[in-house]
Design a protein around this motif. Sequence first.
Motif, PDB file in Angstrom:
ATOM      1  N   GLY A 118      -6.702  -2.815   1.118  1.00 50.12           N
ATOM      2  CA  GLY A 118      -6.415  -1.597   0.330  1.00 50.12           C
ATOM      3  C   GLY A 118      -6.818  -0.420   1.205  1.00 50.12           C
ATOM      4  N   VAL A 119      -7.061   1.046   0.534  1.00 51.47           N
ATOM      5  CA  VAL A 119      -7.073   2.030   1.340  1.00 51.47           C
ATOM      6  C   VAL A 119      -8.327   2.755   0.342  1.00 51.47           C
ATOM      7  N   ILE A 120      -9.065   3.664   0.923  1.00 51.96           N
ATOM      8  CA  ILE A 120      -9.788   4.548   0.231  1.00 51.96           C
ATOM      9  C   ILE A 120      -9.396   5.929   0.581  1.00 51.96           C
ATOM     10  N   GLU A 121      -9.162   6.569  -0.649  1.00 53.01           N
ATOM     11  CA  GLU A 121      -8.598   7.935  -0.595  1.00 53.01           C
ATOM     12  C   GLU A 121      -9.787   9.036  -1.068  1.00 53.01           C
ATOM     13  N   ASP A 122     -10.040   9.962  -0.142  1.00 50.34           N
ATOM     14  CA  ASP A 122     -11.034  10.724  -0.482  1.00 50.34           C
ATOM     15  C   ASP A 122     -10.188  12.196  -0.906  1.00 50.34           C
ATOM     16  N   ILE A 123     -10.708  12.614  -2.146  1.00 51.91           N
ATOM     17  CA  ILE A 123     -10.086  13.621  -2.700  1.00 51.91           C
ATOM     18  C   ILE A 123     -10.633  14.941  -2.399  1.00 51.91           C
ATOM     19  N   LEU A 124     -10.063  15.913  -1.503  1.00 52.59           N
ATOM     20  CA  LEU A 124     -10.919  17.030  -0.986  1.00 52.59           C
ATOM     21  C   LEU A 124     -10.491  18.171  -1.700  1.00 52.59           C
ATOM     22  N   LEU A 146       0.802  -0.990  -0.070  1.00 57.43           N
ATOM     23  CA  LEU A 146      -0.198   0.040   0.007  1.00 57.43           C
ATOM     24  C   LEU A 146       0.916   1.141   0.050  1.00 57.43           C
ATOM     25  N   ALA A 147       2.030   1.049   0.683  1.00 49.46           N
ATOM     26  CA  ALA A 147       2.951   2.307   0.694  1.00 49.46           C
ATOM     27  C   ALA A 147       3.099   2.661  -0.864  1.00 49.46           C
ATOM     28  N   ASP A 148       3.372   1.688  -1.639  1.00 49.05           N
ATOM     29  CA  ASP A 148       3.818   1.895  -3.086  1.00 49.05           C
ATOM     30  C   ASP A 148       2.803   2.630  -3.990  1.00 49.05           C
ATOM     31  N   VAL A 149       1.288   2.234  -3.430  1.00 46.73           N
ATOM     32  CA  VAL A 149       0.306   3.122  -4.275  1.00 46.73           C
ATOM     33  C   VAL A 149      -0.427   4.227  -3.667  1.00 46.73           C
TER      34      VAL A 149
END
Length: 77
Positions: free
Chosen positions: A71-77, A44-47
């Motif tokens: 995985g992780v969820i990324e919220d684009i603010l 996950l650190a790679d992505v």
Amino acid sequence: MVYKVDYRDGDVLRWSLTDDGAEYAVDDGYAPTLYVSAHDDGTLADVRSPTTPATRPRKDRSARSFDTAPGVIEDIL
């Protein structure tokens, strides 16, 4: 229901279906969410994006994926 989002001239256009076809509205509050996972030997650190301020662990699969990798969820603010 939103079926498409366009970015045009700095605006977010949110398209919806109507009885006559489709129409758009400018959406000043749009903030997309990305579902990110690593595959094979990646981590996950790679992505993960260093410029994304809000991330949280993904607890289940995304609606469009059969992927069961962490995985992780990324919220684009």
